[in-house]
Write an enzyme that holds these catalytic residues in place. Structure first.
Site, PDB file in Angstrom:
ATOM      1  N   GLY A  49       0.685  -1.208   0.148  1.00  0.00           N
ATOM      2  CA  GLY A  49      -0.159   0.041  -0.103  1.00  0.00           C
ATOM      3  C   GLY A  49       0.940   1.251   0.049  1.00  0.00           C
ATOM      4  N   SER A  50       0.512   2.248   0.520  1.00  0.00           N
ATOM      5  CA  SER A  50       0.837   3.449   0.783  1.00  0.00           C
ATOM      6  C   SER A  50       2.345   3.849   1.315  1.00  0.00           C
ATOM      7  CB  SER A  50       0.239   4.928   1.038  1.00  0.00           C
ATOM      8  OG  SER A  50      -0.904   4.905   0.507  1.00  0.00           O
ATOM      9  N   THR A  51       2.901   2.337   2.434  1.00  0.00           N
ATOM     10  CA  THR A  51       4.478   2.605   2.767  1.00  0.00           C
ATOM     11  C   THR A  51       5.207   2.140   1.682  1.00  0.00           C
ATOM     12  OG1 THR A  51       4.123   0.584   3.388  1.00  0.00           O
ATOM     13  CG2 THR A  51       3.170   1.768   5.070  1.00  0.00           C
TER      14      THR A  51
END
Lengths: 379, 866
Positions: free
Chosen positions: B339-341
Site C-alpha cells: 500500500g502507501s507505505t
C-alpha cells in the site's frame, strides 16, 4: 565262563569294618560314595542356578534324603523278590498313568502330575524303572537270544506306557521309556539283522512321520532350529538352545566363577535349575568343571557295569545293564540338548537337575543295582 | 542259533550280555566324544564370540540424551524452560498376570482400576495400545499412558502403588514456553522426532538423536536445533533378562545444549502483542543500528505448549479452522501489498533517478488517467489534494502523484530500486521458511507463466511415468495373478489327491497346468467327482476368492491409487492449459500494472519483515543491517556469552545523502504535521522528546466500488476490510528503533496501525531511558513540548525545502527541526487541512491484490499497453 571283570566284583568284601557294615545293610560303598559326591556337587550348582534360592536348595536336600532312604529300602529287597513283583508293579501303575490324563494337574498344557495331597506324583517316572524291570522279567524267562514272539511281547510292554505318556504329552519321558525298553531288548541279544531291519524301517518312515500330526508343530520348530544357523538372534523357537550355547561358550576353560555366571544370574538362561543345569556348570566352572562332571557320571557308569556283569542271573543282569545305560544315555541326551546338538525335549539331567520325582526314581534304580550287587551268592 | 534255542546256557547268556555291553559302551563312547568335542568347540574355539554374545545379552549401551538448551531474551529473561513433568507409564511385563489370561486382558483390567484415580483420554488410550503392540517383544519397556500428571494425580497413584503393580510414575523434563501467545511464532515449538520424516539427516545426526524425546519443529527451536540440542552421551547398563537395570557405568556423558539469548526484548514483545489486541497482523521492531529484532509479533498466536507432546486433533482443528490463521508466522511468511507505505521509496527513487525534483508540483484532482484509457485511477480522497510536491505527496499520501511517478519511473527502474531494499528476496533472518514476497518486474508475468509451464511439464512427465509404472504393475500383477492361481490349484490338487478323488498322475498334470478348464472337463467326465467338487468349491467362488486375494490386495490398491493421481494431474493440466490458450495477452506487462504498483497494490507483495528491514534502511540512510534474532549464545562449559556480531548486509551508497534526508524529513512530516500529516495524531505520544518518521498505508484486499468506500469499517465484512500498515522509525535523527506494522483488515493505516507504532515506540523509549515501559510524561509538559518545537522551527522550513538538493549542512538542520518544515509546507500547498483521518479507504480502480484475468478491469488496462 568267567568274565575278565569278575575279579573286581568282590572287592567290597575285603574292606574294613564300616564297609562291611554297609555291605550288610545291602549298600554298595563305591556306588554310594559316587552318588553322594555327584549329588552334593549338584546341590552346590543348584544354589547358583536357582539364583541363590535357599528354599529350592533345601527342597532338593529333602528330596535327596527321601531318595536315599528309598534306595536303601529297595536295596534290602532281594532281586528274586523284585522279579516276582515286577508284573504286579507294572500293571498296578498303569491305573494312575491312565488317571493322570483325566485328573492330572495341568502345567503348561501337559497333565503329568497327580495330586496326592501330601505330594505330587508323576506316574510316568515310575515306568522309567518299571519298563526295564518288565523287559528283564520277560526276557529272563525266555531263552537267549530271543525269539520273535518275545520281541513282539516286549514291544507291547514298551508301547503301552510310551503311548500313554506321549499322550500327556510328555515327549521327553516317553522317549526315555521307549529307549529303556529298547536297550533292554538290545542287551538281551536282539539279532543284528533285526536291528538293521529296524533301522531301515525307522529311516524309511521318518519322512511320513514328520509330515503327519504325530509330531507337534512346536516340536518341529525345535528340530528345525538345529539345522538352521542360529547364530544371530536368540528368539522364538531356538531361544533356549541359543542362550544355553552362549552360556556354555562364554564360560571358557575355567569358567566365570561360582555365582558369577551372567547368563545364569541375569536370567537369560531358561530352565536353568532344571533341564539346563549343565549350562550353569559349564558357564561357572568352564571346561574343567564340565569334564569333571562327565567324569563323575562315567565313574557311576563303570561301577554300574561292574555290578551288571557280575550279576548272577539273567534278570538281574538285564535289569542292572538297562538301568545303568539308561542313566548314562539320559545324561548324554540332556547334555547334547543343552549343547544345542539335539532338539529341546523336557529331560532333566540325572542327579543334578532340580526335581523330586526324577531324583526318587533314580535312587530307586540305584537301589536295585545295590540289591543286585549285595545279594549275590558267592560261588 | 536254532541249535542253541533249546538249551538255556548261562555262560552263553552272560557272554552275549557282555558283548552287547561292549557295543553299548562303544555307542556311549561315541556320544561322550561328541559331547567333549562340542564342549571344546564352544568353550575354547568359539569362546571369544560367545563372550561377546553374552555381553550383548546383559550389557546394553544406551543413549544418554542431552538436556536441551534454554532460551532467554536480550535482558536474560527466561523465555523457554525445561520443566519436570510426571508421566504415568505401564511396564507390561510387571503387570501381574496368570497364564489363562492374556497380557492384554490383564492390562485392560489394570487400566480400568487406574481410571478410578486418573482420567485417561481416548487418544492417550489409543497411543498406549499402539506403542504396546509396537513393543510386543519388549514387554519390559514402559509405555506411557498419561502425560503431565498434576500433583494430585501423582499423589493418588503414589499412595496406591502397591495395589497397582506394573504402574510407574516417571519424571521427564518437558519443554515449557513461558510466553505462549506472544512468542509462539518466534520461538516455535518442539515436537516428537520422527526419524523417518527427518529427510536431510545424515546417519550421524540420526545417532545424535538416540533417546531424544523432542526436536525443534518450528521457529528458533528449529533454526538453532543444533545449538540447543547438544550431543548425546552413551552409557553402559547392566540389565537382566527382564530389562531391569542392575548397574550402570557411564561411559561418555552427554553434552547439554547451549543456552541462547534472543535479540527480542520480551517487554517490548508483550507490549506489541497487547497493542495489536484481537486483530490479526504482525508488528516488527528492529534496531536499525545493528539489525537486532526487538519484537517480532505475529497475531493471533497459539500455545506452543500444546504441541510439545503432540496436539490433540480437536485442538488442532480449532487452530486450523480459525479464519485468522493463528498457525501462520505471518511476520516472516505472510505476504501483503505494501500500500502507501511504499511511497517513501518511490519518492526516494524519484529523487535518485531525477524524475521529479523535490519542488516539482503535480496537480492532484483525485483522478488519474492513462492516455487512451477511459477508466480513471482514483485517489483515496475523492476531491484530490490540490497542488502537490514531493513532501506533501508523502505527508498526505497523494495517490495521483505516485501514479504519475510510477509511469515515469517505468517498471524496470521500480523493480531495480525496490530490489535494492531487499524486496523480492529473503531478508535472511534466522527463522525457517521465510517468504520472499513478489517484486514486480516486466518479466514477472512471463516468469510466472514459465513456472506454470514447468509445472505442466512436470505433471505431464509424471503422468507418463505413472502410466508406465502402472502398466508395468499391471503386467506384474497379471503374472502374479497367474502365479497365485497356479499356487491355489496346486494346493487344491494336493487336497484332492489326499481325498483320493484323483489318481496321482491326473492330479500332477492338473497341478502343472494350473488350468481350471481341465478341472472342469474332468469334472464333466466323472459325475461323482463333479458333484463333490461342485458342492465344495463352486467355480464362481473360486474366482471370487482369487479376485479378492490378488486384485483387491495389490492391483486395486496400488494401481487405482496411481490412476487417481494421473487423473488429477491431467485435469489440472487441462485447466491451466485452457487459461493459457484463452489469454495470451495475460503474460505481458502493461502500463496499467505499473500504475497499480505505483501505490503498492497489484503485483507487489512484501512480508512485514521486508517492510521493517527496508524502513530500517531508510532510517540508517542506506546502510542495511542483516536482521537477526540471535543475540548471543553461551560458550561451551561456561556462563560466558559470545555475542553475535552485527553484519552490514549492504550499503546503498549510490543514493545521495541529501535524498535520504529529504525522505526522512517527509516521513517526519507525516507524523509531526498537525492536522495535515496522515499520522499526526500519534505525534503527541512522543511527548516532544523525540521525533517519529513514519508512513501510513492502507491496502485494499478486494476491488471496491465508489459506494464501498463510503461504508463504515464495521459495515464491511471482516475479510474484505482494508489492511492497515504503518512503517516508522524513531528518533528520526538518530534512529534506535524501526517499526513495521501490518494489521490485517484493520481499516485505515492511520487509525489501525499508526497508534500501535506510536505506543510501541513510546514504550521502547521509556525502556531506553530506564523507565518502566508504561511510563507517561507529566501531562502539562507534554503539551508544551509539543508546541514548542512547532513554533521554534517556523523559520526553518523554507530553508530546508530549498536546500535539500544542495547542501549537507542544511539537511542536518532540517533533520533536527522537522516539525516546522512540515508545518510551513503544508499550509502553502494544501491550504485547508481538515482532520479527516478517520477511516477513509482509498479508492483505487484496480486494487486487487492479484491480477485476475477473468475480471472486467484488466482488459481495460490491457487495451492500451505501451
Amino acid at each position: 565262563m568267567s568274565l575278565p571283570l569278575g575279579k573286581y566284583s568282590s572287592f567290597s568284601q575285603e574292606s574294613p569294618s564300616l564297609k562291611r557294615f554297609l555291605t550288610r545293610m545291602h549298600l554298595d560303598v563305591p556306588l554310594l560314595l559316587l552318588l553322594i559326591a555327584t549329588l552334593s556337587a549338584g546341590l552346590v550348582i543348584l544354589y547358583s542356578a536357582s539364583q541363590q534360592s535357599a528354599s529350592i536348595t533345601i527342597n532338593q536336600v529333602i528330596r535327596i534324603a527321601v531318595g536315599l532312604l528309598l534306595m536303601w529300602l529297595i536295596a534290602m529287597v532281594p532281586p528274586a523278590t523284585l522279579k516276582r513283583w515286577t508284573p504286579k508293579i507294572f500293571i498296578a501303575f498303569l491305573i494312575p498313568l491312565i488317571l493322570v490324563k483325566y485328573f492330572g494337574i495341568e502345567v503348561k498344557g501337559a497333565a503329568r502330575w497327580l495330586d496326592l495331597g501330601l505330594f505330587r506324583f508323576q506316574p510316568s517316572e515310575v515306568y522309567k524303572i518299571a519298563v526295564p524291570m518288565m523287559i528283564a522279567w520277560l526276557l529272563a524267562e525266555a531263552r537267549l537270544p530271543i525269539r520273535i514272539s518275545h520281541i513282539i511281547l516286549a514291544l507291547v510292554i514298551i508301547g503301552i506306557p510310551t503311548y500313554l505318556v506321549a499322550e500327556q504329552p510328555d515327549l521327553g519321558t516317553s522317549l526315555m521309556i521307549a529307549i529303556s525298553g529298547i536297550i533292554g531288548i538290545f542287551l538281551a541279544g536282539l539279532q543284528w539283522r533285526l536291528i538293521l531291519l529296524a533301522i531301515v524301517i525307522i529311516a524309511g518312515s521318518a519322512i511320513p512321520i514328520w509330515n503327519s500330526d504325530l509330531i507337534k508343530d512346536y516340536q518341529k520348530e525345535r528340530i528345525k532350529t538345529l539345522f538352521v544357523d542360529s547364530e544371530d538372534d536368540c528368539r522364538d523357537a531356538n531361544y533356549q538352545s541359543c542362550q544355553s550355547a552362549i552360556a556354555i561358550g562364554s564360560g571358557g576353560v575355567y569358567g566365570k566363577g561360582y555365582l558369577n555366571g551372567t547368563q545364569t544370574k541375569h536370567g537369560f538362561l531358561p530352565e536353568k535349575h532344571t533341564d539346563f543345569i549343565y549350562a550353569v556348570v559349564s558357564e561357572e566352572f568352564g571346561l574343567v568343571g564340565a569334564l569333571f562332571t562327565l567324569m563323575l557320571y562315567l565313574l557311576v557308569l563303570f561301577r554300574g557295569l561292574l555290578i551288571a556283569t557280575a550279576a548272577q542271573d539273567t534278570f538281574s543282569r538285564l535289569l542292572a545293564g538297562t538301568l545303568i545305560f539308561m542313566f548314562i544315555l539320559n545324561m548324554c541326551i540332556n547334555i547334547l540338548m543343552v549343547q544345542s546338538l539335539l532338539p529341546v525335549v523336557g529331560l532333566p539331567l540325572p542327579l543334578l537337575s532340580y526335581g523330586g520325582t526324577s531324583v526318587i526314581t533314580l535312587m530307586a534304580g540305584f537301589g536295585m543295582l545295590m540289591s543286585i550287587q549285595t545279594h549275590r551268592k558267592l560261588i | 542259533m536254532n541249535r542253541l534255542d533249546n538249551i538255556k546256557d548261562h555262560n552263553i547268556e552272560a557272554r552275549l550280555f557282555f558283548h552287547r555291553t561292549i557295543w553299548m559302551l562303544i555307542f556311549i563312547a561315541i556320544l561322550i566324544t561328541i559331547i567333549i568335542s562340542r564342549q571344546i568347540s564352544l568353550q575354547v574355539y568359539n569362546h571369544a564370540q560367545f563372550v561377546t554374545k553374552s555381553k550383548t545379552n546383559y550389557l546394553k549401551i544406551e543413549p544418554d540424551p542431552p538436556i536441551r538448551g534454554l532460551i532467554y531474551d536480550r535482558n536474560r529473561i527466561l523465555l523457554v524452560d525445561n520443566r519436570p513433568s510426571f508421566n504415568l507409564e505401564i511396564i507390561p511385563e510387571r503387570v501381574p498376570c496368570n497364564p489363562p489370561k492374556t497380557r492384554e486382558k490383564c492390562i485392560i483390567e489394570l487400566l480400568k482400576s487406574l481410571n478410578r484415580y486418573v482420567e485417561i483420554d481416548e487418544p492417550d488410550y489409543k497411543f498406549f495400545w499402539k506403542t504396546f503392540r509396537y513393543n510386543q517383544y519388549r514387554h519390559f519397556f514402559s509405555v506411557p499412558i498419561k502425560r503431565n500428571l498434576n500433583d494430585q494425580e501423582v499423589a493418588m497413584i503414589a499412595t496406591r502403588r502397591h495395589r497397582l503393580k506394573g504402574v510407574d510414575i516417571v519424571q521427564h523434563l518437558n519443554r515449557h514456553y513461558i510466553y505462549p501467545n506472544s512468542l509462539a511464532h518466534v520461538i516455535g515449538y518442539v515436537r516428537r522426532p520422527d526419524i523417518e520424516i527427518e529427510g536431510g539427516w545424515t546417519e550421524e545426526e540420526k545417532i545424535n538423536y538416540d533417546g531424544t524425546s523432542h526436536v525443534g519443529g518450528t521457529g528458533i527451536e528449529k533454526q538453532y536445533e543444533k545449538i540447543l540440542h547438544g550431543k548425546v552421551g552413551r552409557q553402559q547398563v547392566e540389565r537382566n533378562v527382564h530389562g531391569r537395570r542392575i548397574d550402570e557405568i557411564l561411559q561418555k556423558p552427554s553434552v547439554p545444549g547451549k543456552n541462547i539469548y534472543l535479540t527480542i526484548d520480551v517487554r517490548l514483545q508483550n507490549l506489541a502483542e497487547k497493542l495489536l489486541g484481537d486483530e490479526a497482523g504482525s508488528v516488527i521492531a528492529i534496531d536499525p543500528r545493528n539489525g537486532e529484532v526487538l519484537a517480532l509479533v505475529s497475531k493471533p498466536g497459539f500455545d506452543p505448549n500444546d504441541f510439545v507432546d503432540g496436539i490433540s486433533i480437536k485442538k488442532y482443528k480449532v487452530l486450523r479452522d480459525n479464519k485468522k490463521n493463528p498457525l501462520s508466522p505471518r511476520a516472516v511468511v505472510g505476504i501483503f501489498p505494501p500500500g502507501s507505505t511504499i511511497k517513501p521509496f518511490y519518492a526516494l527513487a524519484s529523487l535518485h533517478y531525477n524524475i521529479f525534483s523535490a519542488e516539482h508540483i503535480i496537480p492532484c484532482r483525485g483522478k488519474f488517467y492513462l492516455p487512451g484509457v477511459s477508466r480513471p485511477w482514483r485517489d483515496w480522497k475523492k476531491e484530490g489534494h490540490g497542488q502537490v510536491n514531493l513532501q506533501v505527496s508523502v505527508m498526505r499520501s497523494c495517490d495521483v502523484y505516485y501514479y504519475n511517478l510510477a509511469v515515469k519511473l517505468k517498471i524496470k527502474r521500480i523493480s531495480e530500486f525496490l530490489g535494492m531494499f531487499g524486496w523480492g528476496t529473503k531478508t535472511g533472518i534466522d527463522l525457517p521458511h521465510e517468504a520472499s514476497g513478489i517484486l514486480p518486474s516486466s518479466d514477472y508475468k512471463a516468469k510466472k507463466h514459465y513456472g506454470l509451464l514447468k509445472k505442466y511439464n512436470k505433471f505431464n512427465s509424471l503422468a507418463v511415468k505413472i502410466k508406465e509404472e502402472s502398466e508395468a504393475l499391471k503386467k506384474k500383477l497379471t503374472k502374479q495373478f497367474a502365479k497365485e492361481v497356479r499356487k491355489y490349484y496346486r494346493r487344491k490338487y494336493n487336497n484332492l489327491l489326499e481325498e483320493k478323488k484323483y489318481s496321482r498322475e491326473k492330479a500332477k498334470k492338473l497341478a502343472k497346468n494350473g488350468n481350471y478348464r481341465t478341472l472342469f472337463k474332468l469334472k464333466k467326465y466323472t459325475k461323482k467327482q463333479a458333484k463333490v467338487l461342485a458342492k465344495k468349491y463352486t467355480l464362481r467362488r473360486e474366482r471370487n476368492l482369487i479376485n479378492r486375494h490378488v486384485k483387491i490386495k495389490a492391483y486395486k490398491l496400488k494401481y487405482k491409487k496411481l490412476m487417481k493421481l494421473v487423473r488429477i494431474y491431467k485435469r489440472s493440466y487441462k485447466r491451466e492449459a485452457a487459461i493459457l490458450k484463452k489469454r495470451p495477452a495475460y503474460l505481458r506487462w502493461f502500463t496499467g500494472d505499473t500504475v497499480s504498483v505505483g501505490i503498492g497494490q497489484g503485483l507487489i507483495n512484501v512480508t512485514p519483515l521486508q517492510l521493517a528491514v527496508a524502513t530500517a534502511t531508510i532510517a540508517n540512510r542506506g546502510k542495511m543491517m542483516q536482521p537477526r534474532l540471535m543475540y548471543a549464545e553461551e560458550v561451551a562449559n561456561s556462563k560466558v556469552l559470545s555475542y553475535t556480531q552485527p553484519k552490514v548486509k549492504k550499503v546503498l551508497s549510490k543514493i545521495k545523502k541529501e535524498h535520504w534526508d529529504h525522505i526522512v524529513n517527509d516521513m517526519i512530516s507525516v507524523v509531526h504535521t498537525k492536522w495535515a500529516g496522515t499520522a499526526w495524531r500519534i505525534a503527541e505520544l512522543t511527548g516532544g522528546q523525540y521525533q517519529i518518521a513514519g508512513k501510513t498505508g492502507t491496502a485494499q484486499v478486494i476491488g471496491q466500488t465508489l459506494e464501498d468506500t463510503k461504508k463504515k469499517l464495521h459495515e464491511i465484512p471482516w475479510k474484505f476490510r482494508d489492511n492497515a500498515l504503518f512503517v516508522s522509525f524513531a528518533p528520526a535523527d538518530k534512529p534506535q528503533i524501526a517499526v513495521a506494522i501490518v494489521c490485517e483488515h484493520c481499516g485505515h493505516g492511520s487509525t489501525g496501525a499508526a497508534p500501535i507504532a506510536g505506543k510501541l515506540i513510546k514504550g521502547y523509549m521509556n525502556l531506553v531511558n530506564n523507565r518502566p515501559i508504561d511510563w507517561e510524561p507529566p501531562k502539562k509538559g507534554k503539551k508544551k513540548t509539543k508546541k514548542k518545537p512547532a513554533s521554534t522551527v517556523t523559520s526553518k522550513p523554507v530553508a530546508s525545502t530549498r536546500t535539500t538538493s544542495s547542501s549537507n549542512a542544511a539537511t542536518k538542520k532540517t533533520l533536527s527541526t522537522k516539525p516546522k518544515a512540515v508545518k510551513k509546507t503544508k499550509p502553502s500547498v494544501t491550504p485547508k487541512v481538515k482532520p479527516k483521518v478517520k477511516a477513509k479507504p482509498k479508492t483505487k480502480p484496480k486494487p486487487k491484490t492479484k491480477p485476475n484475468p477473468e475480471t472486467e478491469e484488466t482488459p481495460l488496462i490491457s487495451e492500451d499497453d505501451i
